[in-house]
Design a protein around this motif. Structure first.
Motif, PDB file in Angstrom:
ATOM      1  N   ILE A 292     -15.240  -7.669  -6.794  1.00 50.31           N
ATOM      2  CA  ILE A 292     -14.971  -8.208  -5.276  1.00 50.31           C
ATOM      3  C   ILE A 292     -13.376  -7.715  -4.992  1.00 50.31           C
ATOM      4  CG2 ILE A 292     -14.992 -10.222  -4.038  1.00 50.31           C
ATOM      5  CD1 ILE A 292     -17.763  -9.607  -4.872  1.00 50.31           C
ATOM      6  N   ASN A 293     -13.366  -7.306  -3.827  1.00 50.60           N
ATOM      7  CA  ASN A 293     -11.954  -6.832  -3.347  1.00 50.60           C
ATOM      8  C   ASN A 293     -11.291  -8.129  -2.794  1.00 50.60           C
ATOM      9  OD1 ASN A 293      -9.733  -5.789  -1.724  1.00 50.60           O
ATOM     10  ND2 ASN A 293     -10.577  -3.735  -1.795  1.00 50.60           N
ATOM     11  N   VAL A 294     -10.072  -8.293  -3.453  1.00 49.21           N
ATOM     12  CA  VAL A 294      -9.498  -9.541  -3.132  1.00 49.21           C
ATOM     13  C   VAL A 294      -8.559  -9.536  -1.638  1.00 49.21           C
ATOM     14  CG1 VAL A 294      -9.646 -10.444  -5.463  1.00 49.21           C
ATOM     15  CG2 VAL A 294      -7.164  -8.931  -4.486  1.00 49.21           C
ATOM     16  N   THR A 295      -8.538  -8.321  -1.220  1.00 47.28           N
ATOM     17  CA  THR A 295      -7.595  -8.004   0.000  1.00 47.28           C
ATOM     18  C   THR A 295      -7.777  -9.250   1.128  1.00 47.28           C
ATOM     19  OG1 THR A 295      -7.777  -5.847  -0.427  1.00 47.28           O
ATOM     20  CG2 THR A 295      -6.998  -6.475   1.513  1.00 47.28           C
ATOM     21  N   GLU A 296      -8.835  -9.647   1.481  1.00 46.08           N
ATOM     22  CA  GLU A 296      -9.158 -10.415   2.630  1.00 46.08           C
ATOM     23  C   GLU A 296      -9.403 -11.980   2.173  1.00 46.08           C
ATOM     24  OE1 GLU A 296     -11.950  -8.942   5.060  1.00 46.08           O
ATOM     25  OE2 GLU A 296     -10.295  -7.608   6.151  1.00 46.08           O
ATOM     26  N   LEU A 297      -9.360 -12.160   0.849  1.00 48.32           N
ATOM     27  CA  LEU A 297      -9.779 -13.472   0.167  1.00 48.32           C
ATOM     28  C   LEU A 297      -8.857 -14.787   0.796  1.00 48.32           C
ATOM     29  CD1 LEU A 297     -11.620 -13.040  -3.134  1.00 48.32           C
ATOM     30  CD2 LEU A 297     -12.398 -13.005  -0.697  1.00 48.32           C
ATOM     31  N   THR A 298      -7.663 -14.503   0.486  1.00 48.08           N
ATOM     32  CA  THR A 298      -6.750 -15.294   0.744  1.00 48.08           C
ATOM     33  C   THR A 298      -6.580 -15.915   2.260  1.00 48.08           C
ATOM     34  OG1 THR A 298      -5.076 -14.600  -0.997  1.00 48.08           O
ATOM     35  CG2 THR A 298      -4.030 -16.009   1.021  1.00 48.08           C
TER      36      THR A 298
END
Length: 313
Positions: A292-298
């Motif tokens: 899972i790409n964390v780029t937008e998770l925050t």
């Protein structure tokens, strides 16, 4: 999908708010209209460079042109990360697991600027064995968004890697590995400091380091020193030494932690070079996982937290 527009001419209504990710080294802010990104800014004024009395000024330096000077309406600000640490703006108490990652303990620092309504999210804690996280819980909330009943194991690489057990969207337990920090300390301050090059990679040596972690898990400390002897006696270069060390430490982390994890689907929440290294290591060790790409998770987690906060109010 989050829309990263930059049109700051919107009406400052109740759906306008500011999301803040304030870490040890960096500050990221987003001007939001409900779930939509209107503008975004970053600065290197992280927690480690500020005294508690300096946080408000640092925030205002970035967001002052987003504030309304005339309506008298306070701007709702939702912040996560080390801003809520004991050394931060104000300490946000930890919420003990098991719990929802978007915890309900919000602290509001007093501000001199009456336009600010600052809400700082708490981190999560675990009593046995003792462990804490601050900031990662918001990424977890972002991961859960849209899959509220998800269960499984999350691997979150970082300076302090986190491994989280989820049960139907609840954080049941977690553990932290000091792997990233240990790697930097060894490369920069140990007898290997002149023998390692962290800027490059060697996939074969990385794999050899993982193999060493698997076949001699009780000899990790010996294996680290043997890298010095190998460089002296066999002429291993700096790239090879750093790659082997990286594989040895990451491999040791994965092997030891996965032994104690319950069964369940594994998710790798990673990005960049470190995320790729963990992906390679998990493949080598034979683990099936979803990356899972964390780029937008925050930001997604901050949106979830803001909606929870709005319901509570």
């Amino acid at each position: 999908m989050l829309d990263d527009r930059k049109d700051t001419s919107l009406d400052r209504g109740e759906d306008t708010w500011i999301a803040v990710d304030w870490g040890t080294s960096n500050l990221r802010v987003w001007l939001m209209s409900y779930r939509q990104v209107v503008d975004a800014k970053t600065a290197d004024t992280g927690m480690s460079s500020l005294e508690p009395c300096e946080f408000e000024a640092a925030l205002l330096e970035l967001i002052s042109d987003w504030l309304d000077d005339h309506s008298g309406t306070r701007m709702q600000i939702v912040a996560c990360g080390m801003v809520g640490a004991r050394q931060g703006w104000i300490e946000a108490p930890y919420v003990q697991v098991p719990c929802n990652p978007v915890a309900s303990k919000i602290v509001q620092p007093k501000t001199h600027d009456q336009r600010l309504d600052v809400n700082i999210l708490s981190g999560l804690s675990q009593m046995d064995p003792p462990d804490v996280m601050r900031g990662e819980e918001t990424q977890i909330a972002g991961f859960i968004s849209g899959r509220e009943d998800v269960s499984g194991i999350l691997c979150m690489p970082g300076t302090h890697s986190k491994w989280i057990c989820l049960n139907r969207g609840m954080v049941e337990q977690f553990t932290t590995a000091l792997t990233g920090e240990l790697y930097s300390l060894i490369c920069e301050h140990s007898v290997l400091k002149t023998l390692t090059d962290k800027k490059s990679a060697d996939a074969d040596e990385f794999a050899k380091g993982i193999a060493r972690a698997v076949h001699a898990p009780d000899m990790v400390l010996n294996s680290i020193f043997s890298l010095r002897a190998r460089a002296v006696l066999q002429g291993a270069n700096q790239i090879e030494t750093a790659a082997f060390l990286s594989g040895l430490l990451i491999g040791s982390e994965i092997v030891s932690i996965m032994k104690n994890m319950p069964s369940g689907k594994l998710y790798l929440l990673g990005a960049g070079k470190l995320g790729e290294l963990y992906s390679q290591a998990l493949h080598i060790l034979g683990h099936d996982f979803e990356k899972i790409n964390v780029t937008e998770l925050t930001l997604k987690g901050l949106i979830q937290a803001r909606e929870t906060l709005t319901k509570v109010k």
